[in-house]
Design a protein around this motif. Structure first.
Motif, short mmCIF file in Angstrom:
data_model
loop_
_atom_site.label_atom_id
_atom_site.label_comp_id
_atom_site.label_asym_id
_atom_site.label_seq_id
_atom_site.Cartn_x
_atom_site.Cartn_y
_atom_site.Cartn_z
N VAL A 11 0.60 -1.32 0.20
CA VAL A 11 0.02 -0.04 -0.08
C VAL A 11 0.84 1.27 0.16
CG1 VAL A 11 -1.94 -1.12 1.13
CG2 VAL A 11 -0.21 -0.26 2.44
N VAL A 12 1.97 1.24 0.03
CA VAL A 12 2.90 2.52 -0.11
C VAL A 12 2.90 2.68 -1.66
CG1 VAL A 12 5.27 3.29 -0.24
CG2 VAL A 12 4.46 1.77 1.57
N GLY A 13 2.50 1.92 -2.57
CA GLY A 13 2.43 2.28 -3.98
C GLY A 13 1.05 2.67 -3.95
N GLY A 14 0.88 3.51 -5.22
CA GLY A 14 -0.44 3.86 -5.48
C GLY A 14 -1.42 2.89 -5.97
N ILE A 15 -1.35 1.92 -6.38
CA ILE A 15 -2.17 0.95 -6.78
C ILE A 15 -2.72 0.22 -5.61
CG2 ILE A 15 -2.59 -1.49 -8.09
CD1 ILE A 15 -0.94 -0.11 -10.45
N GLY A 16 -1.74 -0.17 -4.69
CA GLY A 16 -2.16 -0.92 -3.40
C GLY A 16 -3.15 -0.06 -2.33
N ALA A 17 -2.69 1.02 -2.52
CA ALA A 17 -3.57 2.11 -1.78
C ALA A 17 -4.86 2.18 -2.24
CB ALA A 17 -2.78 3.50 -1.68
N ALA A 18 -4.93 2.44 -3.61
CA ALA A 18 -6.36 2.57 -4.12
C ALA A 18 -7.41 1.35 -3.84
CB ALA A 18 -6.12 2.73 -5.65
#
Length: 247
Positions: A11-18
């Motif tokens: 979730v540090v990356g944008g896809i995981g967080a989204a």
């Protein structure tokens, strides 16, 4: 209505967080994980969801993560493997590929998915219901724009693992699918790659995309929401290209 528990990695990356935001908005109880550090603390703070740091390349750490989630929140019904990426590597000539760099990309893109599945699938089998989604890439279906041998090889391996897990687990009510994103500006690595193309290269890439735009993390999150939901119960072993159409 059954409230599902989801573990979303990377979730540090944008896809995981989204994806974490979207599943929570759709009513799931979402737990997030990534490597310990300031970046994870910041991402977890923005998401406002239960967060447990873990090294997903360490099978013992993954087993401990699974046990802790089961004890504190209930065993996850949904696993979304968004951890991955290039680990700050860049393309190099074949002769210069470093074995340690090669293995580090496989560790986070492939090994972590295996370890997480081993940790969480037993409870899914008992429940007779589960959803596993991997985030592969267009690089898992064709050569990679990154030029990184390990990245495209690992994503191809992840596609194979997804299909093998689907074959094994489908009889238990567990679906296993993969999302293969096109070019999504989602983290510093993709921003660097985009900048490296330069204006001419950027225009060429956009012109290859039928939708004539780059992807956004929410585009991938929408696909993950569908694949982890009730309407995708007879959809398994599939690789869903979410790329705006690529010529």
């Amino acid at each position: 209505m059954t409230v599902r528990t989801a573990l979303v990695t990377g979730v540090v990356g944008g896809i995981g967080a989204a994806i974490a935001r979207r599943l929570a908005a759709d009513g799931a109880q979402v737990i997030v994980t990534d490597l310990a550090g300031a970046a994870f603390d910041e991402a977890a703070g923005r998401l406002g969801q239960p967060a447990i740091a873990a090294d997903l390349c360490d099978p013992a750490a993954v087993a401990e993560l699974g046990s802790r989630i089961a004890t504190d929140y209930g065993a996850p019904d949904i696993l979304v493997n968004a951890a991955g990426g290039v680990r700050n590597q860049v393309g190099t000539p074949l002769e210069d590929v470093d074995p340690d760099a090669w293995h580090s990309i496989f560790a986070i893109n492939v090994d972590a998915t295996l370890y997480l599945s081993q940790a969480l699938v037993p409870a899914m089998k008992t429940a007779g219901w589960g959803r596993i989604v991997t985030i592969s890439s267009g690089a898992g279906l064709r050569p990679s724009l990154t030029g990184i041998h390990a990245y495209t090889a690992a994503k191809h391996a992840l596609v194979g693992l997804t299909k093998q897990l689907s074959l094994e687990l489908g009889q238990y009510g567990i679906t296993v699918n993969s999302i293969a994103p096109g070019f999504v500006l989602s983290n510093p690595a993709t921003l660097r790659q985009w900048d490296a193309f330069g204006p001419e290269g950027q225009a060429q890439l956009i012109n290859r995309i039928h939708a004539r735009r780059l992807g956004a993390p929410d585009d991938i999150a929408s696909a993950a929401a569908f694949l982890t939901g009730p309407e995708a119960s007879w959809l398994t072993g599939q690789i869903l290209s979410v790329d705006g159409g690529i010529t």
